[in-house]
Motif scaffolding. Structure first.
Motif, PDB file in Angstrom:
ATOM      1  N   VAL A 186      35.193 -16.843  22.849  1.00 12.97           N
ATOM      2  CA  VAL A 186      36.095 -17.314  21.804  1.00 12.97           C
ATOM      3  C   VAL A 186      36.472 -18.752  22.131  1.00 12.97           C
ATOM      4  CG1 VAL A 186      38.388 -16.969  20.785  1.00 12.97           C
ATOM      5  CG2 VAL A 186      37.027 -14.999  21.454  1.00 12.97           C
ATOM      6  N   TRP A 187      36.527 -19.613  21.124  1.00 17.99           N
ATOM      7  CA  TRP A 187      36.902 -21.006  21.339  1.00 17.99           C
ATOM      8  C   TRP A 187      38.411 -21.116  21.507  1.00 17.99           C
ATOM      9  CZ3 TRP A 187      35.085 -25.313  23.017  1.00 17.99           C
ATOM     10  CH2 TRP A 187      35.768 -26.502  22.784  1.00 17.99           C
ATOM     11  N   ALA A 188      38.857 -21.688  22.623  1.00 18.74           N
ATOM     12  CA  ALA A 188      40.265 -21.995  22.883  1.00 18.74           C
ATOM     13  C   ALA A 188      40.414 -23.496  22.649  1.00 18.74           C
ATOM     14  CB  ALA A 188      40.641 -21.630  24.306  1.00 18.74           C
ATOM     15  N   PRO A 189      41.068 -23.906  21.554  1.00 20.23           N
ATOM     16  CA  PRO A 189      41.118 -25.332  21.215  1.00 20.23           C
ATOM     17  C   PRO A 189      41.924 -26.152  22.213  1.00 20.23           C
ATOM     18  CG  PRO A 189      42.573 -24.079  19.793  1.00 20.23           C
ATOM     19  CD  PRO A 189      41.820 -23.082  20.630  1.00 20.23           C
ATOM     20  N   GLY A 190      41.634 -27.445  22.232  1.00 17.08           N
ATOM     21  CA  GLY A 190      42.384 -28.355  23.088  1.00 17.08           C
ATOM     22  C   GLY A 190      43.841 -28.406  22.656  1.00 17.08           C
ATOM     23  N   HIS A 191      44.711 -28.740  23.596  1.00 16.24           N
ATOM     24  CA  HIS A 191      46.152 -28.767  23.318  1.00 16.24           C
ATOM     25  C   HIS A 191      46.855 -29.615  24.373  1.00 16.24           C
ATOM     26  CE1 HIS A 191      45.452 -25.565  26.224  1.00 16.24           C
ATOM     27  NE2 HIS A 191      46.677 -25.806  26.666  1.00 16.24           N
ATOM     28  N   TYR A 192      48.100 -29.948  24.098  1.00 13.63           N
ATOM     29  CA  TYR A 192      48.913 -30.664  25.078  1.00 13.63           C
ATOM     30  C   TYR A 192      49.737 -29.682  25.884  1.00 13.63           C
ATOM     31  CZ  TYR A 192      47.879 -35.219  23.070  1.00 13.63           C
ATOM     32  OH  TYR A 192      47.237 -36.354  22.663  1.00 13.63           O
ATOM     33  N   GLY A 218      56.645 -34.294  33.643  1.00 14.57           N
ATOM     34  CA  GLY A 218      57.480 -35.129  32.797  1.00 14.57           C
ATOM     35  C   GLY A 218      56.798 -35.808  31.627  1.00 14.57           C
ATOM     36  N   HIS A 219      55.552 -35.421  31.315  1.00 13.14           N
ATOM     37  CA  HIS A 219      54.904 -35.988  30.135  1.00 13.14           C
ATOM     38  C   HIS A 219      53.823 -35.042  29.609  1.00 13.14           C
ATOM     39  CE1 HIS A 219      52.283 -37.379  33.410  1.00 13.14           C
ATOM     40  NE2 HIS A 219      51.328 -37.417  32.507  1.00 13.14           N
ATOM     41  N   HIS A 220      53.389 -35.286  28.380  1.00 10.60           N
ATOM     42  CA  HIS A 220      52.354 -34.467  27.764  1.00 10.60           C
ATOM     43  C   HIS A 220      50.985 -34.853  28.311  1.00 10.60           C
ATOM     44  CE1 HIS A 220      54.904 -32.524  24.807  1.00 10.60           C
ATOM     45  NE2 HIS A 220      55.495 -33.682  24.620  1.00 10.60           N
ATOM     46  N   VAL A 221      50.194 -33.852  28.635  1.00  9.80           N
ATOM     47  CA  VAL A 221      48.852 -34.045  29.171  1.00  9.80           C
ATOM     48  C   VAL A 221      47.883 -33.249  28.293  1.00  9.80           C
ATOM     49  CG1 VAL A 221      47.339 -33.635  31.156  1.00  9.80           C
ATOM     50  CG2 VAL A 221      49.720 -34.316  31.513  1.00  9.80           C
ATOM     51  N   TRP A 222      46.816 -33.904  27.825  1.00 14.11           N
ATOM     52  CA  TRP A 222      45.828 -33.240  26.982  1.00 14.11           C
ATOM     53  C   TRP A 222      44.928 -32.349  27.821  1.00 14.11           C
ATOM     54  CZ3 TRP A 222      45.097 -31.989  22.179  1.00 14.11           C
ATOM     55  CH2 TRP A 222      43.834 -31.574  21.753  1.00 14.11           C
ATOM     56  N   VAL A 223      44.730 -31.110  27.362  1.00 16.32           N
ATOM     57  CA  VAL A 223      43.810 -30.167  27.996  1.00 16.32           C
ATOM     58  C   VAL A 223      42.697 -29.908  26.987  1.00 16.32           C
ATOM     59  CG1 VAL A 223      43.548 -27.839  28.928  1.00 16.32           C
ATOM     60  CG2 VAL A 223      45.681 -29.099  29.296  1.00 16.32           C
ATOM     61  N   ARG A 224      41.466 -30.228  27.359  1.00 20.97           N
ATOM     62  CA  ARG A 224      40.330 -30.080  26.437  1.00 20.97           C
ATOM     63  C   ARG A 224      40.072 -28.620  26.098  1.00 20.97           C
ATOM     64  NH1 ARG A 224      35.773 -33.264  29.520  1.00 20.97           N
ATOM     65  NH2 ARG A 224      34.896 -31.216  29.182  1.00 20.97           N
ATOM     66  N   GLY A 225      39.518 -28.408  24.899  1.00 18.10           N
ATOM     67  CA  GLY A 225      39.158 -27.062  24.476  1.00 18.10           C
ATOM     68  C   GLY A 225      38.006 -26.516  25.304  1.00 18.10           C
ATOM     69  N   THR A 226      37.903 -25.209  25.341  1.00 17.17           N
ATOM     70  CA  THR A 226      36.848 -24.558  26.110  1.00 17.17           C
ATOM     71  C   THR A 226      36.602 -23.163  25.542  1.00 17.17           C
ATOM     72  OG1 THR A 226      36.114 -23.967  28.329  1.00 17.17           O
ATOM     73  CG2 THR A 226      38.423 -23.576  27.826  1.00 17.17           C
ATOM     74  N   TYR A 227      35.487 -22.594  25.886  1.00 16.97           N
ATOM     75  CA  TYR A 227      35.227 -21.212  25.523  1.00 16.97           C
ATOM     76  C   TYR A 227      35.810 -20.299  26.587  1.00 16.97           C
ATOM     77  CZ  TYR A 227      32.192 -22.012  21.548  1.00 16.97           C
ATOM     78  OH  TYR A 227      31.710 -22.340  20.316  1.00 16.97           O
ATOM     79  N   VAL A 228      36.423 -19.192  26.151  1.00 17.95           N
ATOM     80  CA  VAL A 228      36.931 -18.168  27.072  1.00 17.95           C
ATOM     81  C   VAL A 228      36.236 -16.854  26.710  1.00 17.95           C
ATOM     82  CG1 VAL A 228      39.159 -19.249  27.531  1.00 17.95           C
ATOM     83  CG2 VAL A 228      38.931 -17.707  25.594  1.00 17.95           C
ATOM     84  N   ARG A 229      36.005 -16.051  27.712  1.00 16.80           N
ATOM     85  CA  ARG A 229      35.310 -14.780  27.491  1.00 16.80           C
ATOM     86  C   ARG A 229      36.132 -13.907  26.549  1.00 16.80           C
ATOM     87  NH1 ARG A 229      31.097 -12.437  29.718  1.00 16.80           N
ATOM     88  NH2 ARG A 229      31.028 -13.855  31.474  1.00 16.80           N
ATOM     89  N   ALA A 230      35.477 -13.367  25.517  1.00 17.50           N
ATOM     90  CA  ALA A 230      36.145 -12.509  24.539  1.00 17.50           C
ATOM     91  C   ALA A 230      36.597 -11.209  25.190  1.00 17.50           C
ATOM     92  CB  ALA A 230      35.202 -12.213  23.377  1.00 17.50           C
TER      93      ALA A 230
END
Length: 124
Positions: free
Chosen positions: A55-61, A66-78
């Protein structure tokens, strides 16, 4: 014999320090993140072609140091029988709460640990 006792004590001390580094998360660490700083708009990202059994887990902050950090999307096992809920930020009276990604058995959006009827497939 004395050298053996000293080396045993040093080995035991190093094992204890390694065990201290692998602690179980405390209740304080499990608390949701609530801040007063809105996250930036989500970044556009290219979603790769679907992968069977994932399943696609979309990128998010995420809020780190003390600040927002972007985490790239990735596939996770269904997980068969579960619906994936992506991480999200929700605003409530000027405060922002971060809800981590999670799996939900009946797809109603209520985490199973808070759901009185977690396996009800007929809930809307």
């Amino acid at each position: 014999m004395k050298k053996l006792a000293i080396s045993f004590a040093v080995g035991a001390a190093s094992l204890l320090s390694m065990g201290a580094a692998m602690t179980i998360p405390t209740t304080a660490q499990a608390q949701p993140v609530v801040i007063q700083v809105a996250p930036p708009p989500p970044r556009a990202e290219r979603v790769p072609p679907p992968r069977r059994g994932y399943v696609w887990a979309p990128g998010h902050y995420e809020w780190k140091r003390g600040h927002h950090v972007w985490v790239r999307g990735t596939y996770v096992r269904a997980r068969p029988g579960y619906a994936y809920r992506a991480p999200e930020w929700r605003e409530n009276n000027g405060r922002w709460e971060y809800n981590r990604g999670r799996w939900d058995r009946d797809g109603d959006g209520v985490p199973n640990r808070y759901d009185n009827r977690p396996n009800n497939p007929n809930r809307n």
